[in-house]
Motif scaffolding. Structure first.
Motif, short mmCIF file in Angstrom:
data_model
loop_
_atom_site.label_atom_id
_atom_site.label_comp_id
_atom_site.label_asym_id
_atom_site.label_seq_id
_atom_site.Cartn_x
_atom_site.Cartn_y
_atom_site.Cartn_z
N UNK A 22 -42.79 111.51 -104.60
CA UNK A 22 -41.76 111.48 -105.89
C UNK A 22 -41.02 112.73 -106.02
N UNK A 23 -41.21 113.63 -105.13
CA UNK A 23 -40.17 115.01 -105.10
C UNK A 23 -40.76 115.87 -106.10
N UNK A 24 -41.95 115.85 -106.57
CA UNK A 24 -42.43 116.81 -107.47
C UNK A 24 -43.29 117.89 -106.69
N UNK A 25 -42.61 118.81 -106.16
CA UNK A 25 -43.15 119.88 -105.07
C UNK A 25 -44.44 120.95 -105.77
N UNK A 26 -43.91 121.20 -107.07
CA UNK A 26 -44.62 122.02 -107.93
C UNK A 26 -46.26 121.36 -108.04
N UNK A 27 -46.19 120.25 -108.33
CA UNK A 27 -47.41 119.60 -108.57
C UNK A 27 -47.91 119.04 -107.45
N UNK A 28 -47.40 118.90 -106.23
CA UNK A 28 -47.76 118.57 -105.02
C UNK A 28 -48.67 120.02 -104.61
N UNK A 29 -48.30 121.26 -104.74
CA UNK A 29 -48.86 122.14 -104.32
C UNK A 29 -50.21 122.57 -105.53
#
Length: 179
Positions: free
Chosen positions: A54-61
């Motif tokens: 979904x493009x949420x890099x901060x949440x992915x990390x």
């Protein structure tokens, strides 16, 4: 009659913790905790994948960090935590016996313990002992009231060792928990 002395030190306390942590009940609790951590790591990994797509890099990390924490807990963290808890308990409960020597006298009636700094003597009949085992370089006995006797094998002569094993086998049940 077999007489031996054990100097209490860090090695003896470490062996006692290892014997406690080898108990099947604690192993089962660790296994359940490990399974829960692996499941949590898989779920957070899936959330990390979803947030990445979904493009949420901060949440992915963040989700990946939680997945790594859960995997660490599953691999070593739970054992480390239990070991740390028993170390704290030992430090508080056994504060008065951290340094000293315990003399054990084994005979046909039971076991006599003499703790040398205070010269406290305790006598245990054989029927007070629940089980015994050999663990590493030690012979371990446990009473029904969870009191422990820890004898270092290297402090015994080969004849005394054989006599002690024979005496224990005659009077107390051997348990495989220590292997």
């Amino acid at each position: 009659m077999i007489k031996t002395k054990t100097d209490l030190g860090p090695d003896e306390f470490k062996v006692l913790r290892e014997i406690i942590l080898a108990h099947p009940r604690l192993q089962k609790k660790r296994k359940i905790g490990q399974t829960a951590c692996v499941i949590a790591a898989c779920i957070t990994g899936l959330f990390a994948l979803g947030t990445f797509l979904d493009g949420f890099i901060e949440d992915t990390i963040e989700f990946l960090a939680f997945a790594i924490i859960f995997l660490w807990l599953a691999k070593v963290g739970l054992y480390y935590e239990q070991n740390l808890i028993y170390k704290v308990i030992q430090n508080k409960a056994l504060d008065n016996v951290k340094n000293g020597t315990i003399e054990y006298i084994f005979d046909s009636d039971g076991v006599t313990t003499i703790f040398e700094p205070e010269y406290v003597t305790s006598k245990y009949k054989w029927d007070a002992f629940q089980w015994w085992c050999v663990f590493k370089n030690y012979i371990y006995l446990q009473t029904f009231s969870k009191k422990m006797v820890l004898v270092k094998k290297s402090n015994l002569t080969p004849e005394d060792y054989e006599s002690l094993i024979s005496l224990l086998s005659t009077h107390v049940q051997q348990k495989e928990i220590c292997n």
